[in-house]
Design a protein around this motif. Sequence first.
Motif, PDB file in Angstrom:
ATOM      1  N   LEU A  47     124.658 -61.271 -21.155  1.00  0.00           N
ATOM      2  CA  LEU A  47     125.959 -60.636 -21.025  1.00  0.00           C
ATOM      3  C   LEU A  47     125.798 -59.266 -20.382  1.00  0.00           C
ATOM      4  O   LEU A  47     124.942 -58.469 -20.790  1.00  0.00           O
ATOM      5  N   THR A  48     126.611 -58.977 -19.395  1.00  0.00           N
ATOM      6  CA  THR A  48     126.603 -57.659 -18.762  1.00  0.00           C
ATOM      7  C   THR A  48     127.717 -56.772 -19.307  1.00  0.00           C
ATOM      8  O   THR A  48     127.626 -55.546 -19.230  1.00  0.00           O
ATOM      9  N   HIS A  49     128.765 -57.381 -19.835  1.00  0.00           N
ATOM     10  CA  HIS A  49     129.857 -56.650 -20.469  1.00  0.00           C
ATOM     11  C   HIS A  49     130.382 -57.486 -21.631  1.00  0.00           C
ATOM     12  O   HIS A  49     130.485 -58.709 -21.519  1.00  0.00           O
ATOM     13  N   THR A  50     130.728 -56.825 -22.713  1.00  0.00           N
ATOM     14  CA  THR A  50     131.351 -57.483 -23.859  1.00  0.00           C
ATOM     15  C   THR A  50     132.603 -56.690 -24.253  1.00  0.00           C
ATOM     16  O   THR A  50     132.701 -55.486 -23.967  1.00  0.00           O
ATOM     17  N   PRO A  51     133.570 -57.336 -24.923  1.00  0.00           N
ATOM     18  CA  PRO A  51     134.788 -56.610 -25.303  1.00  0.00           C
ATOM     19  C   PRO A  51     134.506 -55.347 -26.114  1.00  0.00           C
ATOM     20  O   PRO A  51     135.044 -54.272 -25.821  1.00  0.00           O
ATOM     21  N   HIS A  52     133.626 -55.452 -27.116  1.00  0.00           N
ATOM     22  CA  HIS A  52     133.343 -54.271 -27.938  1.00  0.00           C
ATOM     23  C   HIS A  52     132.499 -53.256 -27.172  1.00  0.00           C
ATOM     24  O   HIS A  52     132.735 -52.037 -27.255  1.00  0.00           O
ATOM     25  N   ASP A  80     131.208 -48.103 -24.318  1.00  0.00           N
ATOM     26  CA  ASP A  80     130.637 -47.495 -23.107  1.00  0.00           C
ATOM     27  C   ASP A  80     131.678 -46.949 -22.137  1.00  0.00           C
ATOM     28  O   ASP A  80     131.369 -46.094 -21.304  1.00  0.00           O
ATOM     29  N   ASN A  81     132.904 -47.480 -22.191  1.00  0.00           N
ATOM     30  CA  ASN A  81     133.966 -47.076 -21.267  1.00  0.00           C
ATOM     31  C   ASN A  81     133.484 -47.085 -19.809  1.00  0.00           C
ATOM     32  O   ASN A  81     133.619 -46.090 -19.082  1.00  0.00           O
ATOM     33  N   PRO A  82     132.907 -48.230 -19.337  1.00  0.00           N
ATOM     34  CA  PRO A  82     132.331 -48.246 -17.990  1.00  0.00           C
ATOM     35  C   PRO A  82     133.364 -48.076 -16.873  1.00  0.00           C
ATOM     36  O   PRO A  82     133.026 -47.633 -15.781  1.00  0.00           O
ATOM     37  N   ASN A  83     134.617 -48.436 -17.143  1.00  0.00           N
ATOM     38  CA  ASN A  83     135.643 -48.310 -16.100  1.00  0.00           C
ATOM     39  C   ASN A  83     136.354 -46.961 -16.131  1.00  0.00           C
ATOM     40  O   ASN A  83     137.215 -46.676 -15.286  1.00  0.00           O
ATOM     41  N   GLY A  84     136.017 -46.136 -17.119  1.00  0.00           N
ATOM     42  CA  GLY A  84     136.595 -44.807 -17.202  1.00  0.00           C
ATOM     43  C   GLY A  84     138.058 -44.778 -17.580  1.00  0.00           C
ATOM     44  O   GLY A  84     138.734 -43.747 -17.414  1.00  0.00           O
ATOM     45  N   VAL A  96     142.647 -54.522 -23.089  1.00  0.00           N
ATOM     46  CA  VAL A  96     142.155 -55.494 -22.099  1.00  0.00           C
ATOM     47  C   VAL A  96     140.681 -55.779 -22.380  1.00  0.00           C
ATOM     48  O   VAL A  96     139.805 -54.975 -22.058  1.00  0.00           O
ATOM     49  N   SER A  97     140.404 -56.892 -23.006  1.00  0.00           N
ATOM     50  CA  SER A  97     139.006 -57.229 -23.310  1.00  0.00           C
ATOM     51  C   SER A  97     138.306 -57.732 -22.054  1.00  0.00           C
ATOM     52  O   SER A  97     138.910 -58.403 -21.217  1.00  0.00           O
ATOM     53  N   TYR A  98     137.052 -57.425 -21.951  1.00  0.00           N
ATOM     54  CA  TYR A  98     136.303 -57.693 -20.712  1.00  0.00           C
ATOM     55  C   TYR A  98     134.949 -58.295 -21.059  1.00  0.00           C
ATOM     56  O   TYR A  98     134.172 -57.711 -21.807  1.00  0.00           O
TER      57      TYR A  98
END
Length: 325
Positions: free
Chosen positions: A86-91, A96-100, A109-111
Motif C-alpha cells: 500500500l502506498t496510501h491508506t485512509p488513516h 501524513d496529509n500528503p495532499n496538503g 475523502v478516504s484515499y
Amino acid sequence: MKSTRFLMAILLTSQMATFAQQKETVGMSPWGSDDQIGALNLMSDVSRGKVLSQIISSKVYDLSVTYFVGMPSFDALGDPGYQYWLTHTPHGTVVDNPNGLGETMNHKVSYTGDAISMYTHMGTHIDALNHFGLDGKIWNGFTPEEHLGDKGWKKAGAETIPPIISRGVLIDVKASKGRLPKNYRITAHDLKDALRRQRTRLEPGDIVIIRTGQAQFYQDADHYLDNYPGISLDAVKWLVEDKGIMLLGSDNLSFEAFPPEKEDNWVPVHTYLLAERGVMFIEQMYLEELAQDMVYEFAFIAASLKLKGASGSPLRPLAIPINTK
C-alpha cells in the motif's frame, strides 16, 4: 520451496529421456523480414469477424488466475516473486496529509493507493517471441547485438502482441486420462484421444488450450509447482505442423514437462515454439469452470499489456461459447 529441487532436476538429472538430436534452428518468418508476431499473423478481420458472429451465449468464462502474495512463481533462476504494498491508506493520509488539504478533507475523502512488483512471467501470461532463442538469435533471426538495448528488445517484445480474437478449443486431457502422474508428458496420442472423446475437431488458425488439471492446486504453491505434468515435443509438433494451430496455452507453470526431452536443450518445447516456429503460448491459465461445463469450442478474446521490449506480459483471456454446428 520445491523450485530448487525442480531446477536441480532440470540441470542434473541423469534420467532424461533422449531424443535423436535433430538440428534446432531459428525460423525465418514467411510474413517478412520484420515480422515480430509469428503465427498470430494468421488472424485477420475476416477470421475475427467469423468467430464473433458465432457467439451464442452471454456467459463469459474468465481463464485467468488471481495475483496474490505467495502465488506460484518460477523463481528457481532468481526471478522475483509477486509483491504488493500500500502506498496510501485512509488513516495514513489523515496522519501524513500528503495532499496538503488538511485533516478535515482527508477524513471526508478516504484515499487508498498501492503498487506491485513482479516477474513478467507470473500468473496468466503470454510468452513473447523474444523469450527464448537458439544459438544467439530469436525468431526471424533477430540478434541481441543488433536488437537488444538497455531498456529491452527492439524486436518481438510484448508491445507487439496484438489483441487476440479467434476460435478457441479446450482439450481436456485431465478428463480423458484422469489424474496425470507427476512429470507426465502429454503426447499427441493423448490429445487425439481427448478430442475424440469430446467430439471436437481442430481447424487451422485455432487457439488450443490444454487442461492438465494443475490449476486445481493454484492456491497451494508447493503443490502447484511440484513435478507438474506438461506437453511433449511430439504433441506440439503435431499441433503446429499437422493442425496449423496459431496459439497454445495450458494451466501449468511452464507449459512443458520436466526433466527435458533433450540432453542438449533444457526447454525444447519453448525453443521449438518460440524460436523455430514463431508460435506464442499462454501459461498458468484457469480452465476448471470451462471444463466443468464441457465448453470445448469458444470465442477466445484476450489482450496483453503493451510492455515495451518485454519477453512476456500478463494476459486476461476470456472464453464465450460459440455455435459448433
